[in-house]
Write a protein that holds these residues in place. Structure first.
Motif, PDB file in Angstrom:
ATOM      1  N   GLN A 171      11.986 -16.348  -4.080  1.00  0.00           N
ATOM      2  CA  GLN A 171      11.958 -14.944  -4.783  1.00  0.00           C
ATOM      3  C   GLN A 171      12.765 -14.966  -5.952  1.00  0.00           C
ATOM      4  N   VAL A 172      13.457 -15.790  -6.258  1.00  0.00           N
ATOM      5  CA  VAL A 172      14.400 -15.797  -7.872  1.00  0.00           C
ATOM      6  C   VAL A 172      13.234 -16.505  -8.767  1.00  0.00           C
ATOM      7  N   SER A 173      12.351 -17.420  -8.061  1.00  0.00           N
ATOM      8  CA  SER A 173      11.174 -18.378  -8.984  1.00  0.00           C
ATOM      9  C   SER A 173      10.402 -17.130  -9.452  1.00  0.00           C
ATOM     10  N   VAL A 174      10.027 -16.272  -8.567  1.00  0.00           N
ATOM     11  CA  VAL A 174       8.946 -15.117  -8.925  1.00  0.00           C
ATOM     12  C   VAL A 174       9.578 -14.457 -10.103  1.00  0.00           C
ATOM     13  N   VAL A 175      10.910 -14.128  -9.928  1.00  0.00           N
ATOM     14  CA  VAL A 175      11.668 -13.328 -10.990  1.00  0.00           C
ATOM     15  C   VAL A 175      11.570 -13.948 -12.392  1.00  0.00           C
ATOM     16  N   VAL A 176      12.034 -15.185 -12.165  1.00  0.00           N
ATOM     17  CA  VAL A 176      12.045 -16.126 -13.381  1.00  0.00           C
ATOM     18  C   VAL A 176      10.997 -16.063 -14.013  1.00  0.00           C
ATOM     19  N   LEU A 187       0.818  -1.226   0.122  1.00  0.00           N
ATOM     20  CA  LEU A 187      -0.101   0.090  -0.148  1.00  0.00           C
ATOM     21  C   LEU A 187       0.786   1.222  -0.010  1.00  0.00           C
ATOM     22  N   LEU A 188       1.701   1.251   0.579  1.00  0.00           N
ATOM     23  CA  LEU A 188       2.887   2.385   0.858  1.00  0.00           C
ATOM     24  C   LEU A 188       3.527   2.655  -0.329  1.00  0.00           C
ATOM     25  N   THR A 189       4.268   1.801  -0.952  1.00  0.00           N
ATOM     26  CA  THR A 189       5.138   1.752  -2.012  1.00  0.00           C
ATOM     27  C   THR A 189       4.177   1.739  -3.592  1.00  0.00           C
ATOM     28  N   GLY A 190       3.177   0.897  -3.371  1.00  0.00           N
ATOM     29  CA  GLY A 190       2.470   0.659  -4.534  1.00  0.00           C
ATOM     30  C   GLY A 190       3.409  -0.090  -5.773  1.00  0.00           C
ATOM     31  N   ASN A 191       4.249  -0.905  -5.167  1.00  0.00           N
ATOM     32  CA  ASN A 191       5.196  -1.474  -6.277  1.00  0.00           C
ATOM     33  C   ASN A 191       4.732  -3.130  -6.261  1.00  0.00           C
ATOM     34  N   PRO A 192       3.784  -3.454  -7.306  1.00  0.00           N
ATOM     35  CA  PRO A 192       3.456  -4.749  -7.012  1.00  0.00           C
ATOM     36  C   PRO A 192       4.487  -5.860  -7.715  1.00  0.00           C
ATOM     37  N   PHE A 193       5.565  -5.409  -7.971  1.00  0.00           N
ATOM     38  CA  PHE A 193       6.613  -6.269  -8.090  1.00  0.00           C
ATOM     39  C   PHE A 193       7.458  -6.772  -6.903  1.00  0.00           C
TER      40      PHE A 193
END
Lengths: 127, 170
Positions: B119-124, B69-75
């Motif tokens: 985390q790395v899986s999400v990035v991949v 909510l604070l950053t608004g960064n979905p990634f």
């Protein structure tokens, strides 16, 4: 340190060692070719030596814009129009180490080996 | 001693501290998307040590959603969520099942490794670039060190908080 700590550390060490061996086999070593991929496809492959210091590469991928700056053999992201700006905080690419990832625009930027150089390209540059 | 109000207040404090730590950490340069020192993990880990698994999940998810909510960064949210999805069940499992045989820093090291893998899986998945997996060992090695640090801090804080409670009650 408790009884089974060593077992856990050893287990983890083996996993990391095996994974680094596997990734070494993938040949992700550094190089001087700047490779830019978008959504899993290579969209640009540029020789670092052919770009003078101060070259700005503008990328319009994934519905956004990113700007890469080449300076003195290193590459870094200087601007991005996403909300997070994580790629701006990532370490510059130099001597082939590391990767710059822009998640919102699905960009992956890394330096690759020279094996895929064009036959008509420059072999070496001396000063 | 362990009143509901006190528990609510402490869990809220943990979540707030985790959020603040995350905000400070985001100022530092990062080697890889979403890779941070991981000191925010001290707080849900501490909730696991002092209260239990439900409370740990609560602190972790409150922090996750408030940070979003604070950053608004979905990634960043997706990376953290992927990491937590792997690390939280593992830390809960190890703490409940092997808590007598494993020290707190060791459990934290294992959780950090699981977090990095998630985390790395999400990035991949997000970049459709499997070659990124090659960076996993490096990230895991760094993660083991920060994971140890997180466990060490959480273990120490638990002792301090618990001795504080003992002193206060007659």
């Amino acid at each position: 340190m408790k009884q089974k700590d060593k077992v856990l550390y050893l287990f983890l060490f083996v996993i990391i060692a095996a994974a680094s061996l596997a990734s070494g086999l993938l040949g992700n070593g550094g190089g001087s070719t700047l490779e830019i991929s978008s959504d899993g496809h290579v969209i640009k492959s540029l020789a670092l030596s052919e770009m003078p210091s101060g070259t700005v590469i503008v990328l319009r991928e994934g519905g956004g814009m990113n700007e890469l700056l080449v300076s003195g053999g290193s590459v870094r992201m200087i601007s991005a129009d996403c909300p997070g700006g994580d790629c701006l905080k990532m370490q510059p690419l130099s001597s082939g180490r590391g990767v710059i990832v822009c998640l919102p625009h699905k960009l992956v930027i890394k330096l690759k080996g020279d094996q895929a150089q064009k036959p008509d390209g420059v072999d070496a540059v001396t000063y | 001693m362990r009143s509901r109000t006190e528990k609510t207040a402490i869990l809220a404090l943990f979540s707030a501290l985790a959020l603040a730590t995350g905000a400070i950490e985001s100022l530092f340069p990062i080697p890889f998307p979403g890779v941070r020192l991981g000191l925010t993990n001290v707080f849900h880990f501490l909730a696991l040590l002092i209260y239990g698994s439900a409370e740990a999940v609560m602190v972790a998810s409150v922090r996750l959603f408030l940070a979003f909510l604070l950053t608004g960064n979905p990634f960043a949210f997706a990376c953290s969520a992927g990491g937590l999805l792997c690390s939280l069940p593992l830390s809960i499992f190890l703490y409940k099942k092997y808590g007598d045989d494993l020290s707190v820093p060791a459990i934290s090291v294992a959780s950090a490794a699981a977090f990095n893998a998630g985390q790395v899986s999400v990035v991949v998945i997000l970049t459709s670039e499997p070659s990124i997996l090659a960076y996993l060992p490096v990230i895991m090695a760094i993660g083991s060190v920060t994971g140890y640090l997180v466990g060490y801090i959480a273990g120490n804080l638990r002792c301090r908080i618990e001795s504080c409670r003992l002193r206060r009650s007659p």
